[in-house]
Design a protein around this motif. Structure first.
Motif, PDB file in Angstrom:
ATOM      1  N   VAL A  70       3.296   8.109   5.093  1.00 13.77           N
ATOM      2  CA  VAL A  70       3.858   6.763   4.942  1.00 13.77           C
ATOM      3  C   VAL A  70       4.849   6.468   6.069  1.00 13.77           C
ATOM      4  N   ASP A  71       5.702   7.443   6.380  1.00 13.60           N
ATOM      5  CA  ASP A  71       6.658   7.250   7.482  1.00 13.60           C
ATOM      6  C   ASP A  71       5.927   6.983   8.790  1.00 13.60           C
ATOM      7  N   ALA A  86       0.834  -1.204   0.000  1.00 10.35           N
ATOM      8  CA  ALA A  86       0.000   0.000   0.000  1.00 10.35           C
ATOM      9  C   ALA A  86       0.870   1.255   0.000  1.00 10.35           C
ATOM     10  N   CYS A  87       1.891   1.271   0.853  1.00 10.69           N
ATOM     11  CA  CYS A  87       2.767   2.454   0.958  1.00 10.69           C
ATOM     12  C   CYS A  87       3.447   2.753  -0.365  1.00 10.69           C
ATOM     13  N   ARG A  88       3.916   1.699  -1.036  1.00 15.08           N
ATOM     14  CA  ARG A  88       4.648   1.894  -2.289  1.00 15.08           C
ATOM     15  C   ARG A  88       3.756   2.535  -3.352  1.00 15.08           C
ATOM     16  N   ARG A  89       2.542   2.040  -3.508  1.00 12.85           N
ATOM     17  CA  ARG A  89       1.655   2.573  -4.538  1.00 12.85           C
ATOM     18  C   ARG A  89       1.208   3.997  -4.210  1.00 12.85           C
ATOM     19  N   ILE A  90       0.956   4.272  -2.954  1.00 12.45           N
ATOM     20  CA  ILE A  90       0.529   5.610  -2.559  1.00 12.45           C
ATOM     21  C   ILE A  90       1.650   6.622  -2.823  1.00 12.45           C
ATOM     22  N   MET A  91       2.884   6.241  -2.458  1.00 12.48           N
ATOM     23  CA  MET A  91       4.025   7.131  -2.706  1.00 12.48           C
ATOM     24  C   MET A  91       4.204   7.378  -4.204  1.00 12.48           C
ATOM     25  N   CYS A  92       4.065   6.326  -4.991  1.00 12.52           N
ATOM     26  CA  CYS A  92       4.241   6.456  -6.437  1.00 12.52           C
ATOM     27  C   CYS A  92       3.191   7.386  -7.034  1.00 12.52           C
ATOM     28  N   SER A  93       1.960   7.240  -6.581  1.00 12.07           N
ATOM     29  CA  SER A  93       0.875   8.050  -7.140  1.00 12.07           C
ATOM     30  C   SER A  93       1.094   9.540  -6.915  1.00 12.07           C
ATOM     31  N   ALA A 119      -4.958   6.363   5.196  1.00 11.58           N
ATOM     32  CA  ALA A 119      -6.269   6.828   4.722  1.00 11.58           C
ATOM     33  C   ALA A 119      -6.219   8.330   4.450  1.00 11.58           C
ATOM     34  N   GLU A 120      -5.525   9.060   5.310  1.00 10.94           N
ATOM     35  CA  GLU A 120      -5.362  10.501   5.101  1.00 10.94           C
ATOM     36  C   GLU A 120      -4.665  10.766   3.773  1.00 10.94           C
ATOM     37  N   ALA A 121      -3.589  10.008   3.514  1.00  6.46           N
ATOM     38  CA  ALA A 121      -2.842  10.185   2.266  1.00  6.46           C
ATOM     39  C   ALA A 121      -3.698   9.831   1.057  1.00  6.46           C
ATOM     40  N   ALA A 166       2.114  17.436  -2.388  1.00  8.52           N
ATOM     41  CA  ALA A 166       1.592  16.099  -2.052  1.00  8.52           C
ATOM     42  C   ALA A 166       2.719  15.140  -1.700  1.00  8.52           C
ATOM     43  N   VAL A 167       3.864  15.283  -2.347  1.00 10.28           N
ATOM     44  CA  VAL A 167       4.969  14.338  -2.097  1.00 10.28           C
ATOM     45  C   VAL A 167       5.449  14.381  -0.644  1.00 10.28           C
TER      46      VAL A 167
END
Length: 422
Positions: free
Chosen positions: A303-304, A276-283, A319-321, A295-296
């Protein structure tokens, strides 16, 4: 001898099979093939509990073929040879229908051992897999087989199986059951489309329930306890993993916060926090990009925090991200720009670095001229025209400003400074 309920009430005809109307309905292709009696080699692809084994049994019965079963997770090459040894014997006069479950676990040599007998028709192969066969089944087998996709059953179809299981348990025990409102619907909904899982839950409930007033009482509370974890199909190394995280990212890209939260919940319920973290960061960079560059760092902080907290608390910052990214303005100008640049580099379009940009310490060591680099901060507006791309790429445009407010503001700023020559 004990016989599992799921096996006892396994459908015996195609009309009794739950779901799969797209291939087994009145005019479904698979139904028509079975009715013809000329059954080809087939691969059944779909989640657990969707009816693959049941349909294979029905095919063997309706075509009068001897059914042999192997599970690729435990079978060996010698097991295949034992089945081959039966061919041309009085034991299997019409040949063998081999049902090979989880074929993706057979290596290339094991799969190749079947080829000769598949081609001469002595073995009709029905292989099943929960993974995409185009990735996991060797081409030689795939090219000789027809692939049929079995879909996850909707709750209303699973509930039919639940009610049938209840009736069978009443018959088996000789006592009627009284189901609290919502029991059958809950079992169906929480089974993740897996009929076998739902039937097993019914059997367990009957085993643990008490008789009161001449009835076996099945409470909703017990049903919830039996199915605390949904049987949602999800394998961190398989198709379901990639489907779920792909759907998460595409929902973010599509600006649908509700769908994004759903797929985040599925991913986290399976314990796949890193995915989940990887895809959210990528998006944050791929889909939001320069439309909302803040956003980054915000998503990175979420994520951290999630990784420090661990599950279940990690669901909150993630969920916030997810909500932030799903509701943020979108721009893919970053990914388009870097992909264009990468394609040119991969094609060998990477000429010498212009002399102006080379290491200044190279001046005076045999080069034809000094560097001549112009320091932009020494010029008005901190910009001066000079060549940056290699000679063979002069004039190439990789980055195109997005149509969002941030990028259009940057475009207006630089158009005013660089003018028509920019």
């Amino acid at each position: 001898m004990y016989r599992p309920l799921a096996d006892e009430i396994r459908p015996l005809t195609l009309d009794e099979v739950y779901g799969q109307k797209h291939i087994l309905g009145e005019n479904g292709l698979l139904r028509r093939i079975i009715a013809s009696g000329n059954v080809p080699n087939m691969i059944f692809y779909g989640p657990s509990g969707s009816g693959k084994t049941t349909v294979a049994n029905i095919i063997a019965k309706e075509t009068n073929r001897e059914l042999r079963r192997l599970n690729a997770t435990t079978a060996s090459l010698s097991d295949v040879k034992d089945i081959i040894a039966e061919l041309d014997s009085f034991l299997v006069p019409n040949g063998v229908l081999l049902y090979l479950d989880e074929i993706q676990y057979f290596n290339k040599k094991q799969q190749q051992s079947l080829l000769e007998f598949i081609e001469n028709g002595k073995i009709t192969l029905i292989a099943s897999t929960t993974e995409n066969p185009y990735f996991y089944v060797y081409n030689a087998i795939l090219s000789r087989s027809t692939v049929f996709e079995f879909k996850e059953l909707p709750p209303e179809e699973v509930e039919k199986a639940v009610l049938r299981a209840v009736a069978k348990m009443e018959e088996r025990l000789g006592t009627p059951a009284k189901l609290e409102d919502g029991v059958s619907a809950h079992i169906a909904a929480s089974s993740g489309g897996d009929v076998r899982k739902a039937i097993n839950a019914v059997e367990l409930l009957f085993t643990a329930s008490k008789i009161r007033g001449g009835y076996i009482e099945i409470t909703l509370e017990d049903a919830v306890l039996v199915s605390q974890k949904s049987a949602m199909h999800y394998d961190r190394d398989g198709d379901q993993h990639f489907d779920a995280v792909s759907a998460l990212m595409k929902s973010l890209r599509g600006s649908d916060p509700d769908a994004a939260l759903h797929y985040l919940a599925r991913t986290l319920s399976a314990g796949d926090l890193p995915g989940a973290c990887r895809r959210i960061m990528c998006s944050a960079s791929e889909d939001i990009g320069l439309a909302y560059p803040q956003a980054v760092p915000i998503v990175k902080a979420c994520v951290d925090a999630a990784l420090q907290l661990g599950l279940p608390e990690a669901r909150l910052p993630l969920a916030e991200a997810v909500i932030l990214l799903a509701t943020a303005p979108k721009s893919n100008s970053v990914v388009m720009a870097i992909d264009r640049a990468m394609r040119d580099v991969e094609k060998g379009k990477a000429g010498p670095v212009p002399r102006e940009l080379q290491n200044v310490h190279a001046d005076g060591t045999g080069f034809e001229r000094d560097q001549g680099y112009k320091y932009p901060h020494s010029y008005p507006n901190h910009w001066v025209k000079q060549q940056y791309l290699p000679d063979n790429l002069v004039g190439t445009k990789y980055y195109e400003y997005g149509d969002n407010k941030n990028e259009q503001a940057a475009k207006k700023y630089w158009d005013g400074i660089k003018g028509e020559d920019g």
